[in-house]
Design a protein around this motif. Sequence first.
Motif, short mmCIF file in Angstrom:
data_model
loop_
_atom_site.label_atom_id
_atom_site.label_comp_id
_atom_site.label_asym_id
_atom_site.label_seq_id
_atom_site.Cartn_x
_atom_site.Cartn_y
_atom_site.Cartn_z
N ARG A 320 0.85 -1.21 0.00
CA ARG A 320 0.00 0.00 0.00
C ARG A 320 0.88 1.26 0.00
O ARG A 320 0.68 2.17 -0.79
CB ARG A 320 -0.92 -0.04 1.24
CG ARG A 320 -2.02 0.99 1.26
CD ARG A 320 -1.68 2.18 2.13
NE ARG A 320 -1.48 1.81 3.54
CZ ARG A 320 -0.70 2.52 4.37
NH1 ARG A 320 -0.05 3.59 3.93
NH2 ARG A 320 -0.55 2.14 5.62
N ALA A 321 1.89 1.26 0.86
CA ALA A 321 2.74 2.46 0.96
C ALA A 321 3.61 2.63 -0.29
O ALA A 321 3.84 3.75 -0.75
CB ALA A 321 3.61 2.36 2.21
N ALA A 322 4.09 1.52 -0.85
CA ALA A 322 4.97 1.63 -2.03
C ALA A 322 4.19 2.19 -3.22
O ALA A 322 4.65 3.14 -3.87
CB ALA A 322 5.57 0.27 -2.37
N ILE A 323 3.01 1.64 -3.46
CA ILE A 323 2.24 2.14 -4.62
C ILE A 323 1.88 3.61 -4.40
O ILE A 323 1.97 4.43 -5.31
CB ILE A 323 1.00 1.25 -4.90
CG1 ILE A 323 1.48 -0.16 -5.31
CG2 ILE A 323 0.13 1.86 -6.00
CD1 ILE A 323 0.38 -1.16 -5.60
N GLY A 324 1.54 3.95 -3.15
CA GLY A 324 1.27 5.36 -2.82
C GLY A 324 2.48 6.23 -3.10
O GLY A 324 2.36 7.35 -3.61
N THR A 325 3.67 5.70 -2.81
CA THR A 325 4.90 6.49 -3.00
C THR A 325 5.25 6.64 -4.48
O THR A 325 5.65 7.73 -4.92
CB THR A 325 6.06 5.83 -2.22
OG1 THR A 325 5.68 5.73 -0.85
CG2 THR A 325 7.34 6.63 -2.33
N TYR A 326 5.10 5.56 -5.26
CA TYR A 326 5.33 5.71 -6.72
C TYR A 326 4.47 6.84 -7.26
O TYR A 326 4.90 7.64 -8.09
CB TYR A 326 4.98 4.42 -7.47
CG TYR A 326 5.97 3.29 -7.27
CD1 TYR A 326 7.25 3.36 -7.82
CD2 TYR A 326 5.64 2.16 -6.54
CE1 TYR A 326 8.16 2.32 -7.63
CE2 TYR A 326 6.53 1.12 -6.35
CZ TYR A 326 7.80 1.21 -6.90
OH TYR A 326 8.70 0.19 -6.71
N ARG A 327 3.20 6.87 -6.78
CA ARG A 327 2.28 7.89 -7.28
C ARG A 327 2.67 9.28 -6.77
O ARG A 327 2.78 10.23 -7.54
CB ARG A 327 0.86 7.56 -6.84
CG ARG A 327 0.25 6.45 -7.68
CD ARG A 327 -1.12 6.11 -7.15
NE ARG A 327 -1.90 5.36 -8.13
CZ ARG A 327 -3.05 4.75 -7.86
NH1 ARG A 327 -3.56 4.83 -6.65
NH2 ARG A 327 -3.70 4.10 -8.79
N ALA A 328 2.84 9.38 -5.45
CA ALA A 328 3.09 10.70 -4.85
C ALA A 328 4.38 11.31 -5.38
O ALA A 328 4.46 12.53 -5.60
CB ALA A 328 3.15 10.57 -3.33
N ASN A 330 5.71 10.61 -8.26
CA ASN A 330 5.69 10.63 -9.73
C ASN A 330 6.80 9.78 -10.34
O ASN A 330 7.42 10.16 -11.34
CB ASN A 330 5.88 12.08 -10.18
CG ASN A 330 4.84 12.49 -11.17
OD1 ASN A 330 3.90 11.73 -11.40
ND2 ASN A 330 5.03 13.64 -11.78
N LEU A 331 7.08 8.65 -9.71
CA LEU A 331 8.30 7.91 -10.07
C LEU A 331 8.22 7.19 -11.40
O LEU A 331 9.25 6.96 -12.04
CB LEU A 331 8.65 6.92 -8.95
CG LEU A 331 9.10 7.59 -7.65
CD1 LEU A 331 9.38 6.54 -6.58
CD2 LEU A 331 10.35 8.44 -7.89
N ILE A 332 7.02 6.84 -11.83
CA ILE A 332 6.91 6.10 -13.09
C ILE A 332 7.26 7.04 -14.26
O ILE A 332 8.11 6.72 -15.11
CB ILE A 332 5.49 5.50 -13.26
CG1 ILE A 332 5.02 4.80 -11.99
CG2 ILE A 332 5.43 4.60 -14.49
CD1 ILE A 332 5.78 3.58 -11.55
N GLU A 333 6.66 8.23 -14.25
CA GLU A 333 6.92 9.20 -15.32
C GLU A 333 8.39 9.62 -15.27
O GLU A 333 9.04 9.81 -16.31
CB GLU A 333 6.04 10.46 -15.13
CG GLU A 333 4.55 10.22 -15.26
CD GLU A 333 3.92 9.53 -14.04
OE1 GLU A 333 4.59 9.39 -12.99
OE2 GLU A 333 2.74 9.12 -14.15
N ARG A 334 8.89 9.79 -14.07
CA ARG A 334 10.27 10.20 -13.86
C ARG A 334 11.24 9.18 -14.48
O ARG A 334 12.20 9.53 -15.14
CB ARG A 334 10.50 10.22 -12.35
CG ARG A 334 11.38 11.23 -11.82
CD ARG A 334 11.42 10.94 -10.31
NE ARG A 334 12.79 10.77 -9.90
CZ ARG A 334 13.59 11.78 -9.67
NH1 ARG A 334 13.13 13.00 -9.75
NH2 ARG A 334 14.84 11.58 -9.33
N ALA A 335 10.93 7.88 -14.26
CA ALA A 335 11.79 6.83 -14.81
C ALA A 335 11.77 6.88 -16.33
O ALA A 335 12.79 6.66 -17.00
CB ALA A 335 11.33 5.45 -14.31
#
Length: 430
Positions: A320-328, A330-335
């Motif tokens: 739950r916290a990891a998916i929240g962190t990817y979103r918060a 913006n790590l997917i777009e950043r990658a």
Amino acid sequence: MPGGGRLSELVTRQSERVFFTWTAQKKAAPLEIIGGEGARFETADGAWWWDLGSTTWNANLGHGHPAMRAALTEAASRGLVAGPAAVFPDKARAGELLAEVSPPGLSKSFLCLSGAEANENAIKIARLVTGRSKVVSRTRSYHGATLAALSISGDPRREPFEPGYPGVVRMTDPYCYRCSFGLASDTCQRECAQDLERALLEAGPETVAAVIVEGVTGANGVFPAPPGYFTRLRELCDRYGVLLIADEVLSGFGRTGKWFAVDHEPVVPDLLTCAKGLTGGYAPGGAVVVHERIARHFDEEVLLCGLTAYAHPLTCTAIRAAIGTYRADNLIERAAQLGQWLGGRLASLLQRPCVGDVRGLGLLWAVELVRPGTREPLDATGVYNALKKRRVYTHRRDNMIYLAPPLVIGQEQLDEVVGLLEQALDEGTA
Ligand SMILES: Cc1ncc(COP(=O)(O)O)c(C=O)c1O
């Protein structure tokens, strides 16, 4: 990769009583990590290392992430004991979030503790649903260290455990630099994807439960699939009633600049397995996310899968916290953005006579070394050791050096690390 310097008393004490993996114990390379921040970690000898391998390809969120620390501290303080039938908010939320970020139609999750377990359970589910038992996998692939997952893998680590799972059928790889069909990109018709049909016909398609492929081949070479590859696999699976399992254990959770590597094409697998970035390494975690059709099958049929620590409370909180962190963050777009930049930066390495190929996607890249003027592999140990000397932690295989930094790394930091790689190439291939 050793932390360097003298072995501490702790390393000596631990080595007596706890095994190191994949190594003769006397040749182990202990790493006494005492902390870290972002893309770097600190070892007990006071050195700071660049984590160019995301530890075990899992530290997508980097080290010491405050949101992960806070979530897990709070969850641990609740002291919930694991039980497979337990109902609690983070378990429900983990399932909802996985359904939200997975390809459309993948709606329900089986929650376990590792990538190998996820693949074992995906294969069991495929067998239960199809009533068939054979599995097609690629010649170069890794699906985990448990007996069935390893025997399905196309990896040298499998050989001592032969005979393993019966009925594994191999198909070729999208290894474009050394194309098994001898084709160049302008003549390629995705023959490597079409090779699935040959494998199915040889095995007898009515006996094959599933084909399992990594979203992007990881430890066996980093082979991003050429466009249209997964679409062809999907068509062939549909034609022969075979289930498509996307192993996104390494390539998932932003590693390639999308939530999952299959998202680079409009293709929906029947089952998707994940681990590593699922919890960012902050807790053990794995998942099989299945299509609604498969989920419905088990409304009436018994799901003959389980484990004591199924959907462990700390795992669910970490998901739950990891998916929240990817979103918060913006790590997917950043990658994706950083990956574009990194691809350009690494392309210049091709001017070196010892670099035969540079390939990757997002923040997952390989530099393949060759003897100058040939395509003969050049062992990567020299470059690897030169990186180590510069306190750059990474992974390698034969003649390949891999780059898979945490997605939280900054562009300037990445530029600095690539500079160190250039120095290591000078020193390690001289
Ligand atoms: C593609 C892939 N699948 C499965 C696994 C196995 O995951 P685990 O080590 O969590 O069992 C790995 C581990 O490296 C992997 O890279």
